[in-house]
Write a protein that holds these residues in place. Sequence first.
Motif, PDB file in Angstrom:
ATOM      1  N   VAL A  62       0.815  -1.324   0.010  1.00 35.18           N
ATOM      2  CA  VAL A  62       0.006  -0.025   0.109  1.00 35.18           C
ATOM      3  C   VAL A  62       0.964   1.277   0.188  1.00 35.18           C
ATOM      4  O   VAL A  62       0.473   2.294  -0.743  1.00 35.18           O
ATOM      5  N   SER A  63       1.899   1.188   0.872  1.00 34.93           N
ATOM      6  CA  SER A  63       2.673   2.459   0.888  1.00 34.93           C
ATOM      7  C   SER A  63       4.237   1.876   1.292  1.00 34.93           C
ATOM      8  O   SER A  63       4.290   0.711   1.855  1.00 34.93           O
ATOM      9  N   LEU A  64       5.069   2.664   0.992  1.00 32.71           N
ATOM     10  CA  LEU A  64       6.757   2.419   1.153  1.00 32.71           C
ATOM     11  C   LEU A  64       7.171   2.047   2.472  1.00 32.71           C
ATOM     12  O   LEU A  64       7.684   1.206   3.047  1.00 32.71           O
ATOM     13  N   ASP A  65       6.045   2.688   3.702  1.00 30.13           N
ATOM     14  CA  ASP A  65       6.556   2.603   5.009  1.00 30.13           C
ATOM     15  C   ASP A  65       6.053   1.368   5.429  1.00 30.13           C
ATOM     16  O   ASP A  65       6.508   0.905   6.460  1.00 30.13           O
ATOM     17  N   ARG A  66       5.294   0.516   4.795  1.00 28.42           N
ATOM     18  CA  ARG A  66       4.990  -0.879   5.143  1.00 28.42           C
ATOM     19  C   ARG A  66       6.179  -1.634   5.129  1.00 28.42           C
ATOM     20  O   ARG A  66       6.210  -2.567   5.638  1.00 28.42           O
ATOM     21  N   LEU A  67       7.087  -1.440   3.926  1.00 30.87           N
ATOM     22  CA  LEU A  67       8.172  -2.172   3.840  1.00 30.87           C
ATOM     23  C   LEU A  67       9.198  -1.939   4.646  1.00 30.87           C
ATOM     24  O   LEU A  67      10.135  -2.952   5.285  1.00 30.87           O
ATOM     25  N   GLY A  68       9.627  -0.786   5.109  1.00 30.90           N
ATOM     26  CA  GLY A  68      10.844  -0.347   5.983  1.00 30.90           C
ATOM     27  C   GLY A  68      10.608   1.009   6.569  1.00 30.90           C
ATOM     28  O   GLY A  68       9.823   1.824   6.165  1.00 30.90           O
ATOM     29  N   ARG A  69      11.453   1.314   7.570  1.00 36.84           N
ATOM     30  CA  ARG A  69      11.337   2.522   8.281  1.00 36.84           C
ATOM     31  C   ARG A  69      12.369   3.545   7.742  1.00 36.84           C
ATOM     32  O   ARG A  69      12.185   4.750   8.462  1.00 36.84           O
ATOM     33  N   ASN A  70      13.472   3.163   7.119  1.00 39.35           N
ATOM     34  CA  ASN A  70      14.285   4.139   6.822  1.00 39.35           C
ATOM     35  C   ASN A  70      14.689   3.878   5.396  1.00 39.35           C
ATOM     36  O   ASN A  70      14.560   2.708   4.815  1.00 39.35           O
ATOM     37  N   SER A  71      15.827   4.679   5.078  1.00 39.91           N
ATOM     38  CA  SER A  71      16.092   4.502   3.550  1.00 39.91           C
ATOM     39  C   SER A  71      17.036   3.416   3.462  1.00 39.91           C
ATOM     40  O   SER A  71      16.757   2.701   2.275  1.00 39.91           O
ATOM     41  N   LYS A  72      17.983   3.282   4.457  1.00 36.30           N
ATOM     42  CA  LYS A  72      18.681   1.988   4.067  1.00 36.30           C
ATOM     43  C   LYS A  72      17.979   0.723   4.189  1.00 36.30           C
ATOM     44  O   LYS A  72      18.204  -0.222   3.125  1.00 36.30           O
ATOM     45  N   ASP A  73      16.948   0.475   4.911  1.00 29.90           N
ATOM     46  CA  ASP A  73      16.318  -0.623   5.131  1.00 29.90           C
ATOM     47  C   ASP A  73      15.493  -1.063   3.775  1.00 29.90           C
ATOM     48  O   ASP A  73      15.247  -1.743   3.230  1.00 29.90           O
ATOM     49  N   LEU A  74      14.770   0.370   3.319  1.00 29.30           N
ATOM     50  CA  LEU A  74      14.024   0.064   2.073  1.00 29.30           C
ATOM     51  C   LEU A  74      14.715  -0.252   0.777  1.00 29.30           C
ATOM     52  O   LEU A  74      14.544  -1.064   0.224  1.00 29.30           O
ATOM     53  N   THR A  75      16.161   0.474   0.883  1.00 27.41           N
ATOM     54  CA  THR A  75      16.936   0.005  -0.383  1.00 27.41           C
ATOM     55  C   THR A  75      17.326  -1.319  -0.074  1.00 27.41           C
ATOM     56  O   THR A  75      17.359  -2.131  -1.037  1.00 27.41           O
ATOM     57  N   ASP A  76      17.642  -2.070   0.970  1.00 24.68           N
ATOM     58  CA  ASP A  76      17.782  -3.315   0.967  1.00 24.68           C
ATOM     59  C   ASP A  76      17.031  -4.387   0.638  1.00 24.68           C
ATOM     60  O   ASP A  76      16.964  -5.324  -0.093  1.00 24.68           O
ATOM     61  N   ILE A  77      15.644  -4.203   1.104  1.00 28.08           N
ATOM     62  CA  ILE A  77      14.418  -4.871   0.770  1.00 28.08           C
ATOM     63  C   ILE A  77      14.212  -4.777  -0.858  1.00 28.08           C
ATOM     64  O   ILE A  77      13.919  -5.638  -1.495  1.00 28.08           O
ATOM     65  N   ILE A  78      14.249  -3.579  -1.512  1.00 31.31           N
ATOM     66  CA  ILE A  78      14.084  -3.224  -2.514  1.00 31.31           C
ATOM     67  C   ILE A  78      15.044  -4.120  -3.480  1.00 31.31           C
ATOM     68  O   ILE A  78      14.771  -4.638  -4.456  1.00 31.31           O
ATOM     69  N   GLU A  79      16.188  -3.856  -3.164  1.00 38.51           N
ATOM     70  CA  GLU A  79      17.331  -4.646  -3.894  1.00 38.51           C
ATOM     71  C   GLU A  79      16.981  -6.357  -3.914  1.00 38.51           C
ATOM     72  O   GLU A  79      17.274  -7.108  -4.566  1.00 38.51           O
ATOM     73  N   LYS A  80      16.530  -6.849  -2.779  1.00 36.86           N
ATOM     74  CA  LYS A  80      16.325  -8.279  -2.427  1.00 36.86           C
ATOM     75  C   LYS A  80      14.974  -8.598  -3.586  1.00 36.86           C
ATOM     76  O   LYS A  80      15.270  -9.682  -4.125  1.00 36.86           O
ATOM     77  N   ILE A  81      14.247  -7.792  -3.504  1.00 38.51           N
ATOM     78  CA  ILE A  81      13.024  -7.981  -4.350  1.00 38.51           C
ATOM     79  C   ILE A  81      13.649  -8.175  -5.958  1.00 38.51           C
ATOM     80  O   ILE A  81      13.169  -9.078  -6.698  1.00 38.51           O
ATOM     81  N   LEU A 104      12.140   1.160 -19.419  1.00 33.73           N
ATOM     82  CA  LEU A 104      11.506   2.623 -19.168  1.00 33.73           C
ATOM     83  C   LEU A 104      10.755   2.866 -17.815  1.00 33.73           C
ATOM     84  O   LEU A 104      10.944   3.584 -16.983  1.00 33.73           O
ATOM     85  N   ARG A 105       9.688   1.816 -17.818  1.00 30.61           N
ATOM     86  CA  ARG A 105       8.793   1.760 -16.876  1.00 30.61           C
ATOM     87  C   ARG A 105       9.619   1.581 -15.327  1.00 30.61           C
ATOM     88  O   ARG A 105       9.470   2.313 -14.465  1.00 30.61           O
ATOM     89  N   ASN A 106      10.504   0.592 -15.436  1.00 31.43           N
ATOM     90  CA  ASN A 106      10.880   0.455 -14.110  1.00 31.43           C
ATOM     91  C   ASN A 106      12.026   1.484 -13.918  1.00 31.43           C
ATOM     92  O   ASN A 106      12.278   1.814 -12.568  1.00 31.43           O
ATOM     93  N   LEU A 107      12.677   1.986 -14.863  1.00 33.86           N
ATOM     94  CA  LEU A 107      13.460   3.386 -14.774  1.00 33.86           C
ATOM     95  C   LEU A 107      12.947   4.479 -13.955  1.00 33.86           C
ATOM     96  O   LEU A 107      13.057   4.888 -12.828  1.00 33.86           O
ATOM     97  N   ILE A 108      11.749   4.580 -14.474  1.00 38.39           N
ATOM     98  CA  ILE A 108      11.082   5.833 -13.961  1.00 38.39           C
ATOM     99  C   ILE A 108      10.319   5.478 -12.461  1.00 38.39           C
ATOM    100  O   ILE A 108      10.596   6.377 -11.527  1.00 38.39           O
ATOM    101  N   THR A 109      10.163   4.188 -12.436  1.00 37.56           N
ATOM    102  CA  THR A 109       9.539   3.595 -10.967  1.00 37.56           C
ATOM    103  C   THR A 109      10.659   3.902 -10.000  1.00 37.56           C
ATOM    104  O   THR A 109      10.394   4.293  -8.928  1.00 37.56           O
ATOM    105  N   ASN A 110      11.955   3.207 -10.207  1.00 41.43           N
ATOM    106  CA  ASN A 110      13.045   3.619  -9.477  1.00 41.43           C
ATOM    107  C   ASN A 110      13.242   4.812  -9.087  1.00 41.43           C
ATOM    108  O   ASN A 110      13.674   5.107  -7.905  1.00 41.43           O
ATOM    109  N   ILE A 111      13.333   6.054  -9.947  1.00 36.94           N
ATOM    110  CA  ILE A 111      13.396   7.146  -9.716  1.00 36.94           C
ATOM    111  C   ILE A 111      12.337   7.754  -8.670  1.00 36.94           C
ATOM    112  O   ILE A 111      12.796   8.625  -7.628  1.00 36.94           O
ATOM    113  N   ILE A 112      11.218   7.399  -8.844  1.00 32.35           N
ATOM    114  CA  ILE A 112      10.042   7.991  -7.965  1.00 32.35           C
ATOM    115  C   ILE A 112      10.389   7.334  -6.758  1.00 32.35           C
ATOM    116  O   ILE A 112      10.245   7.975  -5.614  1.00 32.35           O
ATOM    117  N   VAL A 113      10.717   5.857  -6.629  1.00 39.55           N
ATOM    118  CA  VAL A 113      10.707   5.302  -5.354  1.00 39.55           C
ATOM    119  C   VAL A 113      12.038   5.995  -4.598  1.00 39.55           C
ATOM    120  O   VAL A 113      11.939   6.274  -3.316  1.00 39.55           O
TER     121      VAL A 113
END
Length: 139
Positions: A62-81, A104-113
């Motif tokens: 639903v939202s990024l904060d459901r995956l992690g609490r900070n940028s490092k945590d989110l980066t690690d989880i997104i990289e695992k995905i 292109l879709r993944n690139l734009i999504t990554n920039i927004i994330v």
Amino acid sequence: MTKIGYARVSTRDQNLARQLEQLKSAGVTKIFQEKISGKDADRPQLQKMLNYLRDDDEVIVVSLDRLGRNSKDLTDIIEKIRRRGATLNVLNLPSFAGIKDPNLRNLITNIIVELYKYIAQEERETIRERQRQGIEIAK
């Protein structure tokens, strides 16, 4: 391709119903859910979801904060995905589903994330600073 959802609330008193409804509305067929703080590094359902992923699966939250609490945590989880060959879809972020080229879709999504991760981290630090100032004033 399987649509896989992850839902999390921070405490046992909170309700997952809103997130579960949104995930089901997004066509999710497999949902991992838990009631545990995002600060807790050992989130069993998150780990099960990450291990469950296969090539071309789509992880939906639903939202990024459901995956992690900070940028490092989110980066690690997104990289695992990504390493599992799956993509991430965050429902409260802009959707680029209309873009046909997956690269292109993944690139734009990554920039927004990345932008949202930065904003969330800044907001969290601002809240902490305000709390610290409030405690100092109260003393």
